[in-house]
Design a protein around this motif. Structure first.
Motif, PDB file in Angstrom:
ATOM      1  N   UNK A  54       0.826  -1.206   0.000  1.00 25.81           N
ATOM      2  CA  UNK A  54       0.000   0.000   0.000  1.00 25.81           C
ATOM      3  C   UNK A  54       0.859   1.255   0.000  1.00 25.81           C
ATOM      4  N   UNK A  55       1.935   1.246   0.773  1.00 31.94           N
ATOM      5  CA  UNK A  55       2.825   2.410   0.816  1.00 31.94           C
ATOM      6  C   UNK A  55       3.478   2.639  -0.538  1.00 31.94           C
ATOM      7  N   UNK A  56       3.892   1.567  -1.195  1.00 34.77           N
ATOM      8  CA  UNK A  56       4.490   1.710  -2.532  1.00 34.77           C
ATOM      9  C   UNK A  56       3.481   2.280  -3.521  1.00 34.77           C
ATOM     10  N   UNK A  57       2.212   1.874  -3.389  1.00 33.25           N
ATOM     11  CA  UNK A  57       1.188   2.380  -4.300  1.00 33.25           C
ATOM     12  C   UNK A  57       0.925   3.857  -4.055  1.00 33.25           C
ATOM     13  N   UNK A  58       0.923   4.281  -2.806  1.00 29.06           N
ATOM     14  CA  UNK A  58       0.754   5.698  -2.494  1.00 29.06           C
ATOM     15  C   UNK A  58       1.886   6.507  -3.125  1.00 29.06           C
ATOM     16  N   UNK A 114     -10.215  -2.536  -7.972  1.00 29.78           N
ATOM     17  CA  UNK A 114      -8.828  -2.695  -7.510  1.00 29.78           C
ATOM     18  C   UNK A 114      -7.910  -1.590  -8.015  1.00 29.78           C
ATOM     19  N   UNK A 115      -8.396  -0.673  -8.858  1.00 30.52           N
ATOM     20  CA  UNK A 115      -7.555   0.405  -9.357  1.00 30.52           C
ATOM     21  C   UNK A 115      -7.480   1.535  -8.328  1.00 30.52           C
ATOM     22  N   UNK A 116      -6.307   1.747  -7.744  1.00 30.33           N
ATOM     23  CA  UNK A 116      -6.131   2.829  -6.766  1.00 30.33           C
ATOM     24  C   UNK A 116      -6.120   4.168  -7.497  1.00 30.33           C
ATOM     25  N   UNK A 117      -6.902   5.108  -7.010  1.00 35.32           N
ATOM     26  CA  UNK A 117      -7.023   6.387  -7.698  1.00 35.32           C
ATOM     27  C   UNK A 117      -6.996   7.581  -6.749  1.00 35.32           C
ATOM     28  N   UNK A 118      -6.878   7.349  -5.450  1.00 35.55           N
ATOM     29  CA  UNK A 118      -6.848   8.438  -4.474  1.00 35.55           C
ATOM     30  C   UNK A 118      -6.028   7.985  -3.266  1.00 35.55           C
ATOM     31  N   UNK A 119      -5.691   8.956  -2.426  1.00 36.21           N
ATOM     32  CA  UNK A 119      -4.950   8.664  -1.189  1.00 36.21           C
ATOM     33  C   UNK A 119      -5.731   9.259  -0.027  1.00 36.21           C
ATOM     34  N   UNK A 120      -6.014   8.433   0.965  1.00 35.16           N
ATOM     35  CA  UNK A 120      -6.728   8.882   2.159  1.00 35.16           C
ATOM     36  C   UNK A 120      -5.728   9.051   3.291  1.00 35.16           C
ATOM     37  N   UNK A 121      -5.782  10.206   3.935  1.00 35.91           N
ATOM     38  CA  UNK A 121      -4.871  10.504   5.049  1.00 35.91           C
ATOM     39  C   UNK A 121      -5.681  10.888   6.291  1.00 35.91           C
ATOM     40  N   UNK A 122      -5.274  10.334   7.431  1.00 33.31           N
ATOM     41  CA  UNK A 122      -5.884  10.689   8.709  1.00 33.31           C
ATOM     42  C   UNK A 122      -4.750  11.082   9.650  1.00 33.31           C
ATOM     43  N   UNK A 123      -4.486  12.377   9.821  1.00 33.93           N
ATOM     44  CA  UNK A 123      -3.347  12.815  10.642  1.00 33.93           C
ATOM     45  C   UNK A 123      -3.344  12.246  12.055  1.00 33.93           C
ATOM     46  N   UNK A 124      -4.497  12.192  12.711  1.00 29.36           N
ATOM     47  CA  UNK A 124      -4.524  11.697  14.092  1.00 29.36           C
ATOM     48  C   UNK A 124      -4.007  10.264  14.176  1.00 29.36           C
ATOM     49  N   UNK A 125      -4.265   9.461  13.155  1.00 26.22           N
ATOM     50  CA  UNK A 125      -3.856   8.059  13.159  1.00 26.22           C
ATOM     51  C   UNK A 125      -2.534   7.840  12.442  1.00 26.22           C
ATOM     52  N   UNK A 126      -1.934   8.913  11.936  1.00 26.27           N
ATOM     53  CA  UNK A 126      -0.703   8.803  11.154  1.00 26.27           C
ATOM     54  C   UNK A 126      -0.895   7.803  10.017  1.00 26.27           C
ATOM     55  N   UNK A 127      -2.033   7.906   9.354  1.00 25.76           N
ATOM     56  CA  UNK A 127      -2.424   6.950   8.325  1.00 25.76           C
ATOM     57  C   UNK A 127      -2.355   7.576   6.947  1.00 25.76           C
TER      58      UNK A 127
END
Length: 263
Positions: A54-58, A114-127
């Motif tokens: 997942x990190x590589x895809x981001x 299965x095609x990744x097209x966006x990135x979701x970030x949650x600062x509180x969770x460091x996600x």
């Protein structure tokens, strides 16, 4: 004093008992080792593999957007909440027991599952996790991605942008979703813009079949006190609860508070 004699048949019988007991103990140890290896695989290896992927895809998405910015399907198309119809194929989508377990309304479009097209970030969770179309375990969630419910809206659009993610194993991106609080920020970045949603309501537990939580105006069908009454631009995050079970669903809602287009 008379000494009792031990017959050969008695010794052979005891020897058989010892062999049976020893063989049984070996089988139990072997079974225990196999179970332990399975647990290690599920709780450690699948997490490591999915998180790394997942990190590589981001990182790949970010490089792609930086190198070739352009139009994407995340732009708003009007005020009726219908969006641009990129919610996947025209079949209803079941979350396969990994998100809210609800069925989204049918929608049209051509974005592949299965095609990744966006990135979701949650600062509180460091996600930081990729978002892909669909909620299939094999094609999306087990890769450590967050899956977009087919038929719900896309980021920034009028209506409800709803996603699901694993809470345990396979990257477990939503492991600590229960730590979110009212006022926390959730960012969704696409090729064209970054959309910031603010958490304002949390449903700690509901039925896996509570389809109301991902409707355009989300409201729980099993717990009607939770949800919204008016159209808006909503975000819905769903995952299993309690941990290591899929008995219920945890739901976090937010509303769009800012949009930052990319130059």
């Amino acid at each position: 004093m008379r000494i009792p004699l031990v017959q050969h048949s008695t010794r052979r019988r005891r020897a058989r008992y010892r062999r049976v007991l020893w063989s049984g103990a070996e089988l139990l140890v072997t079974a225990g080792v196999l179970v332990l290896l399975l647990v290690v695989h599920q709780l450690w290896w699948t997490n490591r593999e999915a998180k790394d992927g997942a990190e590589r895809r981001v990182e790949a998405l970010e490089r792609e957007w930086e190198a070739a910015p352009g139009n994407d399907a995340d732009t708003d198309t009007g005020t009726d909440g219908s969006g641009d119809g990129t919610g996947g194929d025209k079949k209803n989508s079941d979350s396969d027991g990994d998100g809210s377990g609800t069925r989204a309304d049918s929608g049209g479009g051509s974005r592949q599952s299965s095609q990744a097209y966006a990135v979701l970030r949650i600062p509180r969770l460091d996600l930081r996790v990729p978002v892909a179309e669909g909620t299939s375990k094999q094609k999306v969630l087990n890769k450590g991605y967050v899956g977009h419910y087919t038929g719900t809206q896309q980021p920034g659009q009028n209506g409800n942008f709803a996603v699901a993610g694993h809470r345990n194993t396979h990257g477990e991106p939503f492991r600590y979703l229960n730590r979110l609080k009212k006022g926390d920020k959730v960012e969704v970045e696409t090729r064209n813009a970054t959309y910031t949603y603010t958490v304002d309501e949390i449903l700690p537990q509901t039925s896996p079949r509570d389809s109301g939580v991902i409707r355009p105006v989300p409201r729980s069908l099993t717990k009607p006190a939770y949800g919204y009454d008016a159209p808006g631009r909503y975000l819905t995050l769903t995952t299993c609860t309690p941990e290591y079970t899929s008995r219920y669903r945890l739901v976090v809602w937010g509303e769009l508070t800012s949009t930052k287009p990319k130059s």
